[in-house]
Every structure is written in structure tokens, then in C-alpha cells.
Enzyme design. Structure first.
Site, PDB file in Angstrom:
ATOM      1  N   THR A   8      -5.664  35.556  24.557  1.00 43.03           N
ATOM      2  CA  THR A   8      -6.421  34.952  23.457  1.00 43.03           C
ATOM      3  C   THR A   8      -5.865  33.584  23.080  1.00 43.03           C
ATOM      4  OG1 THR A   8      -6.732  37.208  22.672  1.00 43.03           O
ATOM      5  CG2 THR A   8      -7.450  35.441  21.218  1.00 43.03           C
TER       6      THR A   8
ATOM      7  N   HIS B 190     -18.782  31.269  25.892  1.00 44.00           N
ATOM      8  CA  HIS B 190     -19.564  30.907  27.074  1.00 44.00           C
ATOM      9  C   HIS B 190     -20.999  31.412  26.991  1.00 44.00           C
ATOM     10  CE1 HIS B 190     -15.422  30.759  28.495  1.00 44.00           C
ATOM     11  NE2 HIS B 190     -15.820  30.044  29.526  1.00 44.00           N
TER      12      HIS B 190
ATOM     13  N   LYS C  81     -15.010  30.309  36.983  1.00 44.60           N
ATOM     14  CA  LYS C  81     -16.173  29.463  36.738  1.00 44.60           C
ATOM     15  C   LYS C  81     -15.866  27.993  36.996  1.00 44.60           C
ATOM     16  CE  LYS C  81     -16.463  31.420  32.662  1.00 44.60           C
ATOM     17  NZ  LYS C  81     -15.306  32.261  33.004  1.00 44.60           N
TER      18      LYS C  81
ATOM     19  N   CYS D 285       4.066  19.179   6.266  1.00 41.17           N
ATOM     20  CA  CYS D 285       3.714  18.576   7.560  1.00 41.17           C
ATOM     21  C   CYS D 285       2.921  17.311   7.292  1.00 41.17           C
ATOM     22  CB  CYS D 285       2.897  19.554   8.408  1.00 41.17           C
ATOM     23  SG  CYS D 285       2.096  18.791   9.829  1.00 41.17           S
TER      24      CYS D 285
ATOM     25  N   CYS E 124       1.803  15.051   9.383  1.00 40.32           N
ATOM     26  CA  CYS E 124       0.740  14.677  10.323  1.00 40.32           C
ATOM     27  C   CYS E 124      -0.566  15.407  10.012  1.00 40.32           C
ATOM     28  CB  CYS E 124       1.165  14.977  11.754  1.00 40.32           C
ATOM     29  SG  CYS E 124       2.692  14.176  12.241  1.00 40.32           S
TER      30      CYS E 124
ATOM     31  N   CYS F   6       8.624  18.309  10.455  1.00 38.60           N
ATOM     32  CA  CYS F   6       8.521  19.461   9.553  1.00 38.60           C
ATOM     33  C   CYS F   6       9.249  20.702  10.028  1.00 38.60           C
ATOM     34  CB  CYS F   6       7.055  19.782   9.255  1.00 38.60           C
ATOM     35  SG  CYS F   6       6.126  20.413  10.671  1.00 38.60           S
TER      36      CYS F   6
END
Lengths: 430, 575
Positions: free
Chosen positions: B125, B133, B338, B495, B497, B537
Site C-alpha cells: 500500500t 486504475h 501494465k 515543519c 516546508c 524538523c
């Protein structure tokens, strides 16, 4: 401790979260501290300094090695001592400092939006803004080292913080990729703390850091420096178990068959610094491809009127003295801008990087101030060279040119008075 | 054909194709391969050849080859779970196991999920392309295809109820010349034949609305509009949080090590943390589902890990809005995948990938420079040709590369069925790409199997909805102000960013599925996922983890297990 602007708080919370200032400085590293002090000394009334961390000083706080303030104060300070000296000076001014305060946006009309726990979201409308956000380190992703993603891969600056501020060792057997100054300094620091530094591997065929750091941080501790080498694989599932290093050819591509496995638990990266200009982009400031920083005039003004930049947000400097000097210029000129002392004059000319020059800073000359040029050679030339500035026919002789040593030179203002075409800096072998 | 003859046929085909002489036996449609092969590829080819015969339902491939890595069960840690009892235990906390928790919690069942990692969704996952898809490229008639087209259609509702970012961006197949235009009706027919909703044939004006800036020679295209992209990390947490609301229990850092069967029925699952009693065991163990089947004495298929690598570009580089396909790219598909593609993420980042390579180790997540180069040289020219006015793809804009293995069976199809040997055991195995797209349908099928067998009462209190926790960066100024007033920690940005506040990190640490690692925090909040990749961070996140979970900073990990970030203290002064 630096005074916080408490009286302002009720006003912010209750009356629309807006305040006015003459100059807003973003970032309190050496550039921002010097700029705020200088703006205040130059007559700006309301100077606000915004700092995201809990203390002033920026990266200086973790630079416990010496070599700071040699030129500015004629002293050999450590980073924290140097910061303390500037903090002492800022205390004598009327500059108001907001700590733990993160700037989230700067607009072209010089409104700065910031956030902190006490005031929430607030805006500062300033007559002038000084960008002094410094730079960040290039990380693993931007150099794409293949392999696994275990713990133990970190940038030299992050390691520096862990060791010098927090008192922890990030690893015991260390390989360093890149010979930037922070990496060299950490090679020494980690060795002193009992770690084994197996070597510094540099992809270029010349070192990235200053000569004095090669000597004092590597040679004095028998740490080998391998030029034209890079790390081609990281191994280890949970923690780094080793890296593969390879020699590279003149196109910097790994040479097949030169791979060598080095057992280690840590890979430190010292592979370059990038000026931190997300806020500048938001303000519409034009950025230079060569420096990744704002296109700047000799006054430190960016392409947006009233927005100035200084220090490593403009271009990555080698020495804090250079950073401080740009901070001083930005602070002084921000105050001049606020005072209306910014008469229209004869326009501007470009300052261009010519032959054998990777970076020249500033990139514009506006006939308003002294011109101090910072020049980074494009490649090492270990022979006598001439650095020439066209069209004023200024020629300076030097014994060599090296990318790891930025050249600073002052240009006589009188010589520039009649210049109409671009100023071009080039380096030639003699 | 009788079993012996079938075995001989398989053996003959394998010798012919690979030169390997392996022993083959067939029983009940299961082909068992043993013996020795000269290489991994030959052993895998042998399995595929056996599976190619219609009469062969599954393949158990025990062929040995140099470098073969057996699956080793982890040692026991504790007995803390012994004595616990549930109606259903799901083995595996990937998107499939999680989707099953949701479907089963619609019933009055006591449900537990065990996961070997310290966090959920850590194998397939986390390493997928986060794409929903269309059924377009899946082979019609397979279970995979059925689950794909059914699952795809279910995502609007699932993502809506679970409050997860989901966009149907579409796959755009473009013709670069008039010859290729002739193939477009074929694409339409193909999509229709695969049960995809009828695609739209677009002229240039239509193309410009969907994907502006295409090359002037591109005049026609087909939009397969049901292709979606989803925030997959958010989805994992969303499924888990929803399951928690509905009473599902989660046990992380817990591996199944044995299955107790009595009188042909499931009695308990043995784990590294003790033995859990249960009557129903759902084998959703992903890359290890063949091992779980074996532990239950129901070994009828083997998995062969097939690695896929993907490169991701910086957020600032967003050249496409759709999954863009040219005919030259379609021509480069490989036998069992695929072929990868030009795929944007839900955040707009561009991805090239994935590759497909048979590997030795199911846990192989190492990236390679070969794959990076393969992907770049396969897709960059197509992209550049299709969008010539956009900044051309540059290797310097690649921000990261990731790899993970697919849990492929030799039939290359999904297995969703009750065990033929053990009552109460349900296999949901061999789920690989497009497993994410298929997940809701797979879960529904698993539910049907269990409901048919046990007839559980409905859970009248089932709550289908889950609301995501607040992210500072997604709020407007007024919402930010209110949030900070209610909890000042949201005013402290950790953080820089991605503008992630301390409040979000603390919330993640105390969430239902508590995240106790730096990477788990990153997956939940995006702290450390930005430009500086945690350089700034990470030490601060370590501080917060240590403070909030009351553990020594030296015990905090990057990503669970023994991935400790710190290796001791600096020299101390003797007092």
C-alpha cells in the site's frame, strides 16, 4: 532574554490582527540580526524581527567552532559567542523581536503574514522588508542515492544540531559524502566525540569546503578525503549497515568496477546548500538561476521595490563576515528606503558572470551605493590568474582561483559613474 | 487430461522454454513444482508456464535456485495477547485488510486486525502509485478484472465517507499522428469491453480543456475518465480510524506465527505476542499470504515478489493533469505488468513508474540507479513530445524514488475464496496492482463469503463516516486563528516546508493508531515530506515523540523496529 512585544499582543488579537512597521526582517541568523540592528541605527523607527525558533541566532547556535567575527569584530568567536555579541547589540536598539514565529507569506506590497502560538495568525504591513531566511541543506532525495532507506542517513547540519545542541551522537562509524564546510567540521566534531569517520567522499575533483577546514578538520585528524568519488548505494534495512562508494569519471559518472563496500552505521551528507526562497517567490521576487537567490542590487534591493535580501538567502557565502556585510547593507538601505532617500537616478546596469565565473553577486548596479562584488570561480585554476571587470578595465592579479574560495572586491564608485553597459567579471589565466 | 499427463506436459514445456528439468505433480488443479533451477528467472518462468495451462488452478512453486530466500518467522516477543478472543481476526493491515475491517464492522462481530509492522499499510500500500486504475488494461474474465471495475466505481462513496482526497483525473490516450488516430476507436471499444464507463472521444478543443498545452500534432484523444488518484497515506489512517470508531481492535508489531485448527475449523492464531482465539481468520497478509496459508495447512499457491520502482518529481514540476498515455508507451508494456506510466499524485507531483522485476526478497525495497534511468528514458521523451512547451523533464527535478514488491501468484490473478480445507479460513491473497483500485470490491467479496457462512447480525450502530483531523496548511486564515485559540500548539510550526504545526504532530501521536516513529508522523502529517526532507524538523519531531509518548529519545525510531536515529550521547563531563 530578548524582550517580546507584549503590549502589541492585545492590539493584534482584538483589532484585526494587523500591525504597522517601518522595516520587517525575516530571520534572525547573522544576516537578519545585523540587518535589524543596522536598520534601527540608520533611523528606521519600527523594526520588527521575526524568528521561527525559540531563540535568536539562527544556525550560529549550533556552530560551536571558532572563526566567527574575525573581520567584523576583530575577534575569533565561536558561533554562539558571535550570536551573543549581536544579541547584546540588538538589545540596545528598539528592535522588537517575535520568537517562535513562523512567517507563512510575504506579498509584493510588503505585508508579511506570520503565525505563532500566542498571537495566532497576524500581519505586519511594513514600508520595507528584509529577507534573511538563510539556506537549507541539499538532502538525499535531490542527489538520488539508490538503495534502502534506513535510519542513519542525515545531513551534516542536522547531525550538528543533534550533537552540539541536543548532546546526542547520530552514529559511531561514519562516512561523509560531500566536502562542504559543515561536513568537514562535523568530521572533526564526531571524531572528537569518539566516532570513527571513515572518510570524506567528494564527487568533484576539488574540495567543496574552505582550505582551512580541510587542514584543521581532516588532515589534523588523519581523516582521508577522496576526490572524484561518490556513494552509489546505501545498504541496511533498519539502520545503515554500509555504503558502496565508487570512483567517478570526468563526467561524474560512476566507473564500473571501482565499487568498494564500506561498513558504517551513518552516512552524513554535505552536498550543498540551497537558498531558502519560498517566501521570496510568493512575493514575486525575481530569482537568479545561478544563485537560486533573489536578483539583487548593490543596495541588496531585490526586483520588488522595498524588499531587500541579505546573507545566504541571496547566495551561499563562505564566511559569516560576508553575510554580515550584506546584512549591514540591507538594513541601512531598507532604512534609507523608508526615509524616502531613494531618489530616482540613472537606472541600473547588469552585473554578469563572464569566463570562469560561476556566480557574481550582486547581479545589478543601481548607482546608489558602494559596489562590493562577491565572485565564485567556476573551476579551480592553480596558476596565477587575472580577475578583470569590464568595461572599467579593473584588473586584479591573484595566485590562483578556486570555487571553494569566494573572492570579494570593492569597486571604486567613481569608476562606475559613467558606465552604461553591463559590468562583466571574468577570470583568465595569466 | 489426467493429472500425470498434465504434469508431463507442464514439465515438457518448462524444459523447452528454460532448459530446466523440474519435477511436476498435479492434484486437484494444483500444480506442485520441485527440483532445482539455475536461476531465479528460470524458476519464476517455470511457475508461469505451469500456470499457463487452463486446467491448473494454482501453482505451488518449490523449485530451488541460487540465492533463494526462505520466509523466516520472527521470534516470539510476549504472551500479552493470549486469552483474547474475537469472532474474526484479519492478518495484514494493508489497504485490503483495512477495507475488510470496514465491511465486516457493518456486522455484529468482534474483530481484530494484526499487523507485523509498527504502522499500517507499510508494504504494497505504501509503495504503490496511489492510482485508482480503470479496468482498461486488466485481462477480462479474471477475478482481478472484476474486482478492478467494481472497485473503481466504489471509490467516490468510500473516499467521500472517509474524508480522503480523491480525484478522477482520467487517463488520456492521445494520438500523435493521423495513423494513430485510427486506433482511437479501438481504445473506446477496449474500454467498453472491459466494463469501463464509456470513454469520451475528444477533439482538440476538448483536449485543451482536459490537458492544456499538448503538442500541435496531437489532434484527437480518448479520455478514460474514471481513472482516479487518492491520498493513500490518509486513506490508510482513514480506514483505521473508521474501524476504531466501529469497535475494531488493532494489534501492531504483531506477526502471525501459527494457525490452530481443530476438527477442520479455525480455533486460534498464534502470534509473536501470544495466541488469539478466533473462529474466522482472514488471510490478507499480502506478500506473506502464501505463508499464512501454509501455517493453516492449506498450502495451494505460491507468491513470487515482483519489484516495482517509481521516481517522483518535485512539487514545483507539474506538467500533466491526467494520466497521460501515448501509443508508443503502450507498445512498451511487459508481460505481467501494465507497464507503468506518467502518473500525477493527488498532490500534483509527477510520477514515472513502476518498473517490474522479479526479485529474491519479498522485503526488497531498495531503489536502483538502473530503474531510475530506465523509467526516465522510457517516459521523459514521450512526455516531452506530448507537451513540448512545458519545461522538459529533468533528472535534477526528481526528488525521490521508491520501491516495493507486488504479491504476485503464478496465475497472476487475485484469490478471494474460503479455504477448501479449513472452515473459517478466508484467503484474500495474491492481491497486487490494481489492488488499491479493487480494494472496496475485494472487501465486499470477502464479506459476502463470511456472511454466507456465518450469518452474523447487522451492526445497527455502524458509522460509515470518519472526519480527518485538521491540517494547518489546508486552512484559511480565520480557521487557523480559531484553531490556534482552541489549542496554541497549532500556532507552533514545526515543519517549515509543509507548514505542519506541533498540534498536528501531537494529535497524530495520540491518534487511534498511534504513530511512534518519525516516518509514521511524516505519513500522517507531511512533516518532513517537503523540500528539506526533514533536515530541519526531524530533531524537533524526535523531541515531541519523546515528550508525548514518554520514551527516551534514543529509543525513538525512524520507521519502527530497530531503526533508531540516535546512537548514544556525546561525551559527558565526570562530576
Amino acid at each position: 532574554m530578548v524582550r517580546q512585544a507584549h503590549h502589541e499582543r492585545d492590539y493584534i488579537l482584538n483589532l484585526g490582527m494587523r500591525m504597522q512597521a517601518d522595516v520587517t526582517v525575516i530571520g534572525s541568523g547573522p544576516a537578519g540580526l545585523v540587518a535589524a540592528i543596522e536598520a534601527s541605527r540608520s533611523g528606521a523607527k519600527d523594526v520588527i524581527l521575526l524568528e521561527r525558533e525559540e531563540e535568536l541566532g539562527g544556525i550560529l547556535k549550533q556552530c560551536i567552532h571558532n572563526g566567527f567575527g574575525l573581520e567584523q569584530f576583530k575577534k575569533d568567536y565561536t558561533g554562539p559567542e558571535y550570536a551573543e555579541r549581536l544579541i547584546d547589540e540588538i538589545r540596545k536598539t528598539e528592535v522588537r523581536c517575535f520568537l517562535n514565529t513562523m512567517v507563512t507569506g510575504v506579498s509584493a506590497n510588503r505585508t508579511v503574514t506570520a503565525v505563532n502560538s500566542e498571537d495566532g495568525v497576524f500581519q505586519v504591513e511594513a514600508k520595507s522588508v528584509v529577507l534573511a531566511m538563510g539556506c537549507r541543506e541539499r538532502a538525499r532525495g535531490s542527489i538520488n542515492i539508490p538503495g534502502t532507506r534506513p535510519a542513519g542517513v542525515l545531513t551534516a547540519g542536522t547531525a550538528q544540531r543533534l550533537v552540539n545542541i541536543e548532546g546526542f551522537l547520530p552514529g559511531k562509524e561514519v562516512v561523509i559524502l560531500g566536502s562542504g564546510d559543515i561536513g568537514l567540521i562535523m568530521a572533526r566534531r564526531l571524531t572528537l566525540e569518539g566516532a570513527r569517520v571513515r572518510g570524506v567522499y567528494e564527487i568533484m575533483n576539488y574540495p567543496g569546503g574552505l582550505k582551512r577546514n580541510i587542514v584543521q578538520c581532516l588532515n589534523d585528524f588523519n581523516i582521508p578525503l577522496y576526490l572524484s568519488h561518490t556513494v552509489t548505494e546505501i545498504q541496511g534495512r533498519e539502520r545503515v549497515e554500509g555504503v558502496v562508494v565508487s570512483q567517478v569519471d570526468e563526467k561524474m559518472q560512476p566507473i564500473q568496477g571501482s565499487e568498494k563496500f564500506l561498513q558504517c552505521d551513518t552516512l552524513l551528507l554535505s552536498v550543498g546548500l540551497i537558498p531558502e526562497n519560498e517566501l521570496s517567490k510568493g512575493a514575486g521576487v525575481e530569482l537568479s538561476r545561478a544563485t537560486n537567490g533573489p536578483v539583487t542590487a548593490e543596495t541588496m534591493e531585490t526586483s520588488v521595490p522595498g524588499i531587500f535580501s541579505c546573507g545566504n538567502v541571496s547566495t551561499v557565502f563562505d564566511l559569516v563576515d560576508y553575510v554580515a556585510q550584506t546584512g549591514m547593507s540591507a538594513g541601512r538601505n531598507a532604512a534609507r528606503f523608508v526615509a524616502g532617500d531613494w531618489k530616482e537616478n540613472g537606472g541600473s546596469v547588469e552585473v554578469l558572470a563572464g569566463e570562469n565565473v560561476r556566480v557574481v553577486f550582486p547581479q545589478r548596479y543601481c548607482f546608489r551605493d558602494e559596489l562590493t562584488l562577491y565572485v565564485r570561480p567556476a573551476k579551480p585554476i592553480e596558476k596565477p590568474v587575472t580577475l578583470s571587470i569590464a568595461p572599467i578595465e579593473m584588473n586584479i592579479k591573484r595566485l590562483y582561483a578556486r570555487p571553494n574560495e569566494m573572492i570579494r572586491l570593492k569597486v571604486d564608485r567613481k569608476k562606475l559613474e559613467k558606465v552604461t553597459e553591463p559590468i562583466q567579471v571574468s577570470i583568465k589565466e595569466r | 487430461m489426467d493429472n500425470e499427463k498434465l504434469a508431463q506436459t507442464i514439465q515438457g514445456e518448462i524444459v523447452q522454454a528454460t532448459g530446466e528439468k523440474v519435477a511436476v505433480s498435479v492434484r486437484d488443479g494444483i500444480a506442485e513444482l520441485t527440483g532445482q533451477a539455475g536461476s531465479l528467472q528460470n524458476a519464476v518462468d517455470a511457475g508461469h508456464i505451469a500456470a499457463g495451462l487452463e486446467q491448473v488452478r494454482q501453482v505451488v512453486n518449490d523449485v530451488d535456485y541460487p540465492g533463494k530466500m526462505p520466509v523466516v518467522l520472527p521470534p516470539k516477543i510476549s504472551d500479552e495477547l493470549t486469552g483474547k478472543e474475537f469472532d474474526v481476526v484479519i492478518v495484514g493491515g494493508g489497504v485490503i485488510g483495512l477495507a475488510i475491517t470496514r465491511e465486516l464492522s457493518r456486522f455484529d462481530l468482534r474483530i481484530a486486525l494484526i499487523e507485523r509492522h509498527h504502522d499500517l499499510g507499510m508494504d504494497q500500500t505504501a509503495h504503490c502509485n496511489a492510482m485508482i486504475h480503470p479496468a482498461l488494461l486488466t485481462e477480462r474474465g479474471t477475478l482481478k478484472w472484476e474486482m478492478n471495475y467494481k472497485g473503481n466505481a466504489m471509490w467516490d462513496e468510500v473516499a467521500g465517507q472517509l474524508d480522503v482526497d480523491f480525484k478522477r483525473i482520467g487517463t488520456l490516450v492521445v494520438a500523435e499522428n493521423s495513423d494513430e488516430e485510427l486506433f482511437l476507436p479501438g481504445v473506446v471499444d477496449l474500454a467498453k469491453s472491459q466494463n469501463d464507463p464509456e470513454p469520451k472521444v475528444l477533439d482538440r478543443a476538448g483536449l485543451d480543456r482536459i490537458e492544456p498545452g499538448l503538442a500541435p500534432n496531437i489532434k484527437k484523444g480518448v479520455l478514460v475518465w474514471n481513472t482516479g488518484v487518492i491520498g493513500v497515506f490518509e486513506l490508510i489512517i482513514a480506514y483505521a480510524e473508521n474501524a476504531l470508531i466501529n469497535g475494531v481492535k488493532f494489534f501492531l508489531n504483531t506477526s502471525a506465527t501459527g494457525v490452530q485448527v481443530e476438527d477442520g475449523s479455525i480455533r486460534a492464531v498464534e502470534t509473536t505476542r501470544g495466541t488469539i482465539k478466533t473462529r474466522i481468520l482472514v488471510n490478507a497478509a499480502g506478500l506473506y499470504s502464501d505463508k499464512i496459508a501454509e501455517l493453516a495447512g492449506d498450502r495451494f499457491f505460491s507468491l513470487h515478489p515482483r519489484k516495482g520502482e517509481t521516481i517522483i518529481f518535485d512539487k514545483s514540476y507539474q506538467p500533466v493533469r491526467t494520466v497521460l498515455a501515448t501509443f508508443s508507451m503502450v507498445g512498451e508494456r511487459s508481460a505481467y505488468s501494465k507497464g507503468g506510466g506518467i502518473i500525477p499524485t493527488v498532490d500534483g507531483n509527477l510520477q514515472f513508474g513502476p518498473t517490474a522485476e522479479e526479485v529474491f526478497d519479498r522485503g526488497d525495497v531498495a531503489t536502483t540507479s538502473v530503474a531510475r534511468e530506465t523509467l526516465f528514458s522510457r517516459f521523459a521523451p514521450s512526455l516531452q513530445r506530448a507537451k513540448p512547451h512545458y519545461t522538459k523533464p529533468d533528472r535534477g527535478t526528481i526528488i525521490t524514488q521508491f520501491a516495493g514488491c507486488r504479491a504476485a501468484t503464478y496465475k497472476e490473478d487475485f484469490i478471494i475464496e474460503p479455504s477448501k480445507k479449513v472452515r473459517g479460513l478466508v484467503h484474500v491473497a495474491g492481491i497486487q496492482s490494481p489492488g488499491l483500485a479493487a480494494a472496496p470490491a475485494v472487501a465486499e467479496r470477502a464479506k459476502e463469503i463470511i456472511v454466507e457462512d456465518r450469518h452474523p447480525a447487522e451492526n445497527m450502530k455502524f458509522e460509515p463516516r470518519r472526519v480527518r483531523s485538521k491540517h494547518f496548511s489546508e486552512l484559511d486564515q480565520r480557521e487557523r486563528m480559531e484553531l490556534i485559540r482552541s489549542n496554541p500548539l497549532y500556532g507552533h510550526i514545526v515543519c517549515r516546508c509543509e507548514h505542519v504545526s506541533e498540534g498536528e504532530i501531537v494529535t497524530a501521536l495520540h491518534g487511534g493508531i498511534a504513530a511512534y516513529s518519525v516516518d509514521a508522523i511524516k505519513r500522517r502529517t507531511r512533516a518532513g515530506a517537503g523540500r528539506c526532507q526533514g533536515g530541519f524538523c526531524m530533531p524537533r519531531v524526535l523531541d515531541i515523540i519523546s515528550r508525548e509518548s514518554n520514551i527516551d529519545k534514543q529509543l525513538a525510531t525512524k520507521n519502527g523496529g530497530k531503526s533508531f536515529i540516535l546512537r548514544g550521547k556525546v561525551k559527558q563531563v565526570k562530576k
